[in-house]
Design a protein around this motif. Sequence first.
Motif: not given
Length: 160
Positions: A52-53, A70-72, A75-77, A104-107
Amino acid sequence: MIGISSCLGGLCCRYDGQSKTIPELSVLVEEGEALLVCPEVLGGLPIPREPAEIIGGDGYDVWQGNAKVMTITGEDVTEAFKRGAVIAYEELKNLNISCIVMKENSPSCGSRAIYDGSFSGNKKSGVGVATAYFCQQGIDIVSETNWKTVLKENRQHGGN
């Protein structure tokens, strides 16, 4: 006592079912000096899960309603990410933890950089959803890249 992103403390809770263990942080957990939290899992997301990003901004924008997670596959998470941040904060607050080392870098946990929302591996400046919430609540955020320096300084100045 400090908080630590669970994946840095050795739990296999990342989206890919892996950890990003930092052995010295695992020792703090074993010695009872740290609490592990994973906002994504606390928000109800499974292990493993789709990448997800954040689309349309960063974690602050998510809280303002101007961006989504959103997932790749589309899907809206967003709500799971927000729910997990609140639950993680409550766990930290209940133990009077005012500092957390984040992945680091995690949504969720990015404190300096996050992926840019294109699922291409590109990064941009910004913070994750949990990081934004923790900052708004007064929690000190420490990146996995500079945790040794920051925690040493914190202890020298009487921090917990």
